[in-house]
Scaffold this active site. Structure first.
Site, short mmCIF file in Angstrom:
data_model
loop_
_atom_site.label_atom_id
_atom_site.label_comp_id
_atom_site.label_asym_id
_atom_site.label_seq_id
_atom_site.Cartn_x
_atom_site.Cartn_y
_atom_site.Cartn_z
N PRO A 199 1.06 -1.22 -0.03
CG PRO A 199 0.39 -1.08 2.46
CD PRO A 199 0.77 -1.37 1.39
CD1 TRP A 200 -2.37 4.02 -1.31
CD2 TRP A 200 -2.60 5.05 0.16
NE1 TRP A 200 -3.30 4.47 -0.89
CE2 TRP A 200 -2.96 4.64 0.09
CE3 TRP A 200 -1.86 6.20 1.33
CZ2 TRP A 200 -4.10 5.12 1.01
CZ3 TRP A 200 -3.34 6.46 1.89
CH2 TRP A 200 -4.29 5.79 1.63
CE LYS A 232 0.63 -3.02 -7.95
NZ LYS A 232 -0.24 -1.38 -7.23
N PRO A 233 4.67 -2.15 -6.18
CG PRO A 233 6.07 -0.55 -6.17
CD PRO A 233 6.39 -2.47 -6.58
CD GLU A 291 -2.48 2.31 -7.86
OE1 GLU A 291 -1.47 1.27 -6.91
OE2 GLU A 291 -3.23 2.17 -7.94
CB SER A 302 -9.34 -1.25 0.55
OG SER A 302 -9.50 -1.87 -0.22
CB CYS A 319 -3.27 -0.68 8.42
SG CYS A 319 -1.92 -0.94 9.44
CE LYS A 344 -12.00 5.48 2.54
NZ LYS A 344 -11.02 4.44 3.01
CD GLU A 387 -8.80 1.26 6.67
OE1 GLU A 387 -8.12 0.66 8.35
OE2 GLU A 387 -8.80 1.16 5.98
P1 NAI Z 1 -6.09 -0.98 -2.29
O1 NAI Z 1 -6.25 -1.87 -1.37
O2 NAI Z 1 -6.80 -0.93 -3.44
O3 NAI Z 1 -4.79 -0.85 -2.96
C1 NAI Z 1 -3.46 -2.11 -1.84
C2 NAI Z 1 -2.76 -2.36 -2.60
O4 NAI Z 1 -3.54 -2.98 -3.64
C3 NAI Z 1 -1.95 -1.32 -3.96
O5 NAI Z 1 -0.74 -1.52 -4.74
C4 NAI Z 1 -3.08 -1.33 -5.48
O6 NAI Z 1 -2.37 -1.17 -6.43
C5 NAI Z 1 -3.16 -3.35 -5.05
N1 NAI Z 1 -3.93 -3.55 -6.14
C6 NAI Z 1 -5.44 -2.98 -6.60
N2 NAI Z 1 -6.14 -3.39 -6.94
C7 NAI Z 1 -5.64 -4.91 -7.44
C8 NAI Z 1 -5.85 -6.07 -7.86
N3 NAI Z 1 -7.50 -5.84 -8.03
N4 NAI Z 1 -5.30 -6.87 -7.55
C9 NAI Z 1 -3.96 -7.15 -6.65
N5 NAI Z 1 -3.59 -5.99 -6.46
C10 NAI Z 1 -4.41 -4.41 -6.45
O7 NAI Z 1 -6.65 0.64 -1.43
P2 NAI Z 1 -6.55 2.15 -2.90
O8 NAI Z 1 -7.57 1.93 -3.53
O9 NAI Z 1 -4.95 2.37 -2.43
O10 NAI Z 1 -6.83 2.62 -0.78
C11 NAI Z 1 -8.38 2.59 -0.64
C12 NAI Z 1 -9.25 2.71 1.37
O11 NAI Z 1 -8.20 1.17 1.36
C13 NAI Z 1 -7.94 3.20 1.84
O12 NAI Z 1 -8.79 4.96 2.12
C14 NAI Z 1 -7.87 2.92 3.15
O13 NAI Z 1 -9.36 2.82 3.80
C15 NAI Z 1 -7.81 1.47 2.63
N6 NAI Z 1 -5.95 0.84 2.98
C16 NAI Z 1 -5.61 0.66 4.03
C17 NAI Z 1 -4.15 0.27 3.91
C18 NAI Z 1 -3.77 -0.53 5.20
O14 NAI Z 1 -3.21 -0.05 5.83
N7 NAI Z 1 -4.64 -1.64 5.66
C19 NAI Z 1 -3.59 0.35 3.07
C20 NAI Z 1 -3.69 1.39 1.75
C21 NAI Z 1 -5.26 1.27 1.50
#
Ligand code: NAI
Ligand code: MG
Length: 484
Positions: free
Chosen positions: A155-156, A180-181, A183, A234, A289, A338, A388
């Site tokens: 995640p970022w 895969k960092p 984006e 997420s 998180c 958001k 969240e």
């Molecule tokens: P996301 O869960 O979509 O992104 C996290 C990672 O998953 C990124 O590297 C992204 O490119 C990758 N990803 C996205 N779709 C994928 C797929 N179909 N297959 C494989 N990899 C995929 O989260 P996003 O959209 O950046 O953030 C949305 C929400 O998620 C945030 O508002 C937050 O609530 C939550 N989040 C929670 C985190 C945590 O530490 N648990 C970290 C980041 C986001």
């Protein structure tokens, strides 16, 4: 203000089998969240390059990496830690620019990343099995074998730390990896190969591919050559990744965020609880998180506590991460909207805004800032209690007494961490026993470190990272039994 100079010299191409690949075609911008300006365009790795990266990691698994002894693996991991520490200032600056987080937090992240390699270096040559007593006619023992080629979807919010948290134990256990960092924040993962090479880690053991989830993450997690997927992000994307992994029977570690409570009882050390609450929700502008995003406070001390919190928050500074403000930007415009949306919906549903609540525009910065915000929850079903937010927004729930606090703390579908401030040991331990959470913090939020196992229950996911538990995802156990 532009800071592109800081990222000059970073190789942006995918790192596959020890070489940087040139990619023509799609690129994805990475922004400086404080200014809203593009820092660089990072080439996107599509299915073909992802396939090559997985292939490289599979060949290295049985080849170059398998022939390195555990003791030598340990030395290599220690050298990675040293190389990261040597370049810590630059890494921290880049992390700060790419993610928006205050520089002092980025400095802490880089040191923690080095520490992961150092910590797991210490176990690489001690992963040994058992002998199992079956009586005089048998000899039975277990062997730990690397799980295989692993995928790491990052995640970022903690780019290099999350990478190191999964990669270091994977390498210690003899597994290989494709990273895969996110984006939004690819830069420190793209710098990592330099340190791995300095440490002597053979080509193909670690590969880095960049791009959005659908273009790069999906083909990686769907690849039948991947034996384990470590995912942080997420809940919805986690579900998709689990389905991809299920299609080829890969195991997964799912770290899916939370809505973690900070419980403050009437007998708590007031100052420690104030400091802890501020840290719990405003570190990295709440994009953590394990953020303590719900304050559950006993009624008799609530007024005094909330006044002090608001007083402190109203003194917060904003600015570019490099200037070390209390609050930096959030990572993207999408994240900013958001946050604003959930705050607005919660207020319409009856939550009371005690401070903040708006998008902020600090001097001369066009990036994505949100005011530190406190919402007094009305109903427990309000979005600000259940969802969240991942921003600098604290939801307050007032509890009549300890039992009520426990009930409120437990009242979401998440279960990542839970904090409690009290001088009553028995209440603290009772809370620890009753609450659904992967970890409980007593009298210090974010207590623990790379040594303490970390992960979720309920919608916060499963599997454990950090500590010795974190190794278990990366090896399998083979039992050998002989009749003698
Ligand atoms: P996301 O869960 O979509 O992104 C996290 C990672 O998953 C990124 O590297 C992204 O490119 C990758 N990803 C996205 N779709 C994928 C797929 N179909 N297959 C494989 N990899 C995929 O989260 P996003 O959209 O950046 O953030 C949305 C929400 O998620 C945030 O508002 C937050 O609530 C939550 N989040 C929670 C985190 C945590 O530490 N648990 C970290 C980041 C986001
Ligand atoms: Mg960025």
């Amino acid at each position: 203000m532009t800071f592109q100079g800081h990222i000059e010299g970073i190789a942006l191409g995918p790192y596959i089998n020890g070489t940087r690949r040139k990619v023509s075609g799609d690129a994805h911008p990475s922004y400086d969240p404080a200014t809203g300006e593009v820092l660089c365009d990072v080439p996107v790795s599509g299915t073909d390059l992802v396939d090559e990266a997985v292939e490289a990691s599979r060949i290295a698994l049985k080849g170059a990496w398998a022939s390195v002894t555990p003791a030598e693996r340990s030395r290599m991991l220690n050298r990675v830690a040293q190389a990261i520490r040597k370049d810590a200032q630059r890494l921290a600056t880049v992390e700060c620019l790419d993610s928006g987080k205050p520089l002092r937090e980025a400095v802490g992240d880089i040191e923690t990343s080095a520490r992961y390699f150092e910590y797991y270096a210490g176990i690489a040559d001690k992963l040994q099995g058992d002998t199992i007593p079956l009586g005089p006619d048998f000899v039975s023992f277990t062997m730990h074998e690397p799980i295989g080629a692993t995928a790491h979807i990052i995640p970022w919010n903690f780019p290099l730390v999350t990478t190191a948290r999964g990669l270091a134990p994977a390498l210690a256990a003899g597994a290989t990896a494709v990273i895969k960092p996110a984006e939004q924040t690819p830069l420190t993962a793209l710098m990592l190969p330099v340190y791995l090479e300095q440490a002597g880690i053979p080509a193909g053991v670690v590969n880095v591919v960049c791009g959005p989830g659908k273009m790069t993450g999906a083909p990686l997690t769907q690849h039948p050559g991947i034996a384990h997927v470590t995912f942080t992000g997420s809940v919805d994307t986690g579900k998709t990744v689990m389905m991809s992994a299920a299609s080829h029977i890969a195991s997964t570690t799912m770290e899916l965020g939370g809505k973690s409570p900070v419980v403050v009882l009437a007998d708590a050390d007031f100052d420690a609880a104030i400091e802890g609450t501020l840290k719990a929700i405003f570190t990295n502008a709440g994009q953590v998180c394990s953020a303590g995003s719900r304050l559950v406070i006993e009624r008799s001390v609530a007024d005094k506590f909330l006044s002090e919190l608001i007083k402190r928050i109203e003194q917060f500074t904003f600015g570019h991460g490099l200037d070390n403000p209390n609050i930096g930007p959030v990572v993207s415009k999408q994240q900013l909207l958001k946050i604003e949306g959930i705050v607005r919906d919660s207020v319409s549903a009856g939550a009371e805004l005690l401070t903040g609540g708006n998008i902020k525009r600090p001097d001369k910065l066009n990036g994505w800032f949100f005011e530190p915000t406190i919402l007094l929850a009305g109903d427990s079903s309000t979005k600000c209690v259940q969802e969240e937010i991942f921003g600098p927004v604290l939801t307050v729930q007032i509890a009549a007494d300890f039992e009520h606090a426990l009930e409120l703390a437990e009242g979401t579908d998440f279960g990542l961490v839970a904090g409690i401030y009290t001088k009553d040991v028995s209440k603290a331990l009772r809370f620890s026993r009753k609450i659904s959470a992967g970890q409980v913090f007593i009298n210090q939020f974010f207590a623990g470190g790379v040594e303490t196992p970390f992960g979720g229950t309920k919608n916060s996911g499963f599997g454990r990272e950090k500590g010795l538990e974190g190794l278990k995802a990366y090896y399998t156990v083979k039992t050998v039994t002989a009749r003698i």
